[in-house]
Motif scaffolding. Structure first.
Motif, mmCIF file in Angstrom:
data_model
loop_
_atom_site.group_PDB
_atom_site.id
_atom_site.type_symbol
_atom_site.label_atom_id
_atom_site.label_comp_id
_atom_site.label_asym_id
_atom_site.label_seq_id
_atom_site.Cartn_x
_atom_site.Cartn_y
_atom_site.Cartn_z
ATOM 1 N N CYS A 35 10.698 7.117 67.431
ATOM 2 C CA CYS A 35 10.508 7.449 66.026
ATOM 3 C C CYS A 35 10.514 6.168 65.198
ATOM 4 O O CYS A 35 11.102 5.156 65.604
ATOM 5 N N ARG A 65 6.631 10.045 64.177
ATOM 6 C CA ARG A 65 7.287 10.475 65.409
ATOM 7 C C ARG A 65 6.649 9.769 66.598
ATOM 8 O O ARG A 65 5.594 9.132 66.456
ATOM 9 N N LEU A 89 13.934 9.801 69.930
ATOM 10 C CA LEU A 89 14.034 11.160 69.405
ATOM 11 C C LEU A 89 15.362 11.801 69.786
ATOM 12 O O LEU A 89 15.856 12.702 69.115
ATOM 13 N N MET A 102 16.122 16.135 63.358
ATOM 14 C CA MET A 102 14.837 15.510 63.643
ATOM 15 C C MET A 102 13.644 16.345 63.188
ATOM 16 O O MET A 102 12.494 15.969 63.411
ATOM 17 N N PHE A 105 10.554 14.919 61.583
ATOM 18 C CA PHE A 105 9.654 14.231 62.507
ATOM 19 C C PHE A 105 8.838 15.216 63.344
ATOM 20 O O PHE A 105 7.646 14.995 63.577
ATOM 21 N N THR A 106 9.487 16.277 63.796
ATOM 22 C CA THR A 106 8.860 17.137 64.803
ATOM 23 C C THR A 106 8.232 18.411 64.249
ATOM 24 O O THR A 106 7.286 18.939 64.841
#
Length: 269
Positions: A35, A65, A89, A102, A105-106
């Protein structure tokens, strides 16, 4: 680069960098297997992330990411200062196994919701970049401070809607869908009723990379993920669209600076 302060410990890398007169040739599209938090302090530039173009303003924060291609596009050669943090991650898995922290990011489409404005984290990034304590204290500080940043990102992310994809984003998404298939630029272009030259021009404007350079880099990052999970190098190459293992091997070494056998249990050497 005129100034660089960099620390790399425990899978976490943080950089404070300055280019007094940035040269566009030194900044090209790239893809990480970790990341990234990118904090913009000064300059005159845009940030390209998977077909999206983000204007950079003082205190802009970009997140990427693993596997999300990005690059800086300079509009003029003004002083370029930034912080960048890369981390796995899995950084918070010990206390957040569901990876809720997270989600910014995901839990979003490729190249969407990358841009934030959280100026209060600048002091945090400076503290991390210039911390001089022992390794244990450094790991503890990095983990707790970055968890706080993730919490702030999560609160902003819930109010950051996803826009309709542009034609540039559609090109990028389609290439990612077809990434490991037997594809050519001509075949990709035909899907959008474009010539190969039109497709290449639009794709490079959107990502900062020619289609085949982008495809190769993406395939290599995906192959690395498979290697890290225990897959053999030969199988990872096949799954990711490399029909010739020697081509894969040379490209992998050039891109990552190490052999596929660094991860694979039964790789071909």
């Amino acid at each position: 680069m005129d100034f660089l302060k960099e620390t790399d410990r425990g899978g976490i890398n943080i950089r404070h960098a300055i280019d007094e007169q940035p040269d566009s040739n030194g900044f090209y599209f790239h893809i990480h297997d970790r990341c990234e938090l990118f904090y913009f302090i000064s300059g005159n530039a845009q940030y390209l992330v998977e077909g999206s173009v983000y204007p950079l303003e003082h205190d802009s924060l970009l997140i990427m990411r693993p596997g999300e291609a990005h690059c800086t596009r300079f509009l003029s050669a003004e002083r370029y200062e930034r912080y960048a943090v890369n981390f796995p991650l899995s950084l918070f898995d010990s206390f957040d196994p569901e990876r809720r922290l997270m989600k910014p990011f995901t839990d979003r489409p490729l190249g969407h919701r990358n841009h934030y404005y959280i100026p209060e984290i600048k002091d945090t990034l400076s503290e991390l970049a210039y911390f001089e304590g022992d390794d244990y204290s450094r790991t503890l500080l990095f983990t707790t401070k970055l968890a706080g940043v993730m919490d702030m990102l999560g609160k902003q992310s819930s109010h950051n809607p996803t826009a309709e994809p542009t034609i540039s984003e559609q090109l990028v998404w389609y290439v990612n869908d077809m990434l490991c298939e037997k594809i050519t630029v001509e075949r990709l272009a035909e899907h959008f009723f474009l010539s190969a030259s039109q497709f290449t021009r639009l794709f490079k404007e959107a990502t900062g990379a020619a289609p085949w350079a982008y495809i190769t880099a993406k395939r290599l990052v995906r192959a690395r993920e498979l290697l890290q999970s225990g897959e053999s190098a030969k199988r990872a190459a096949e799954v990711c669209g490399f029909n010739d293992y020697s081509v894969f091997y040379k490209a992998y070494v050039k891109h990552f600076g190490e052999k596929p056998s660094a991860f694979a249990k039964d790789a071909i050497i």
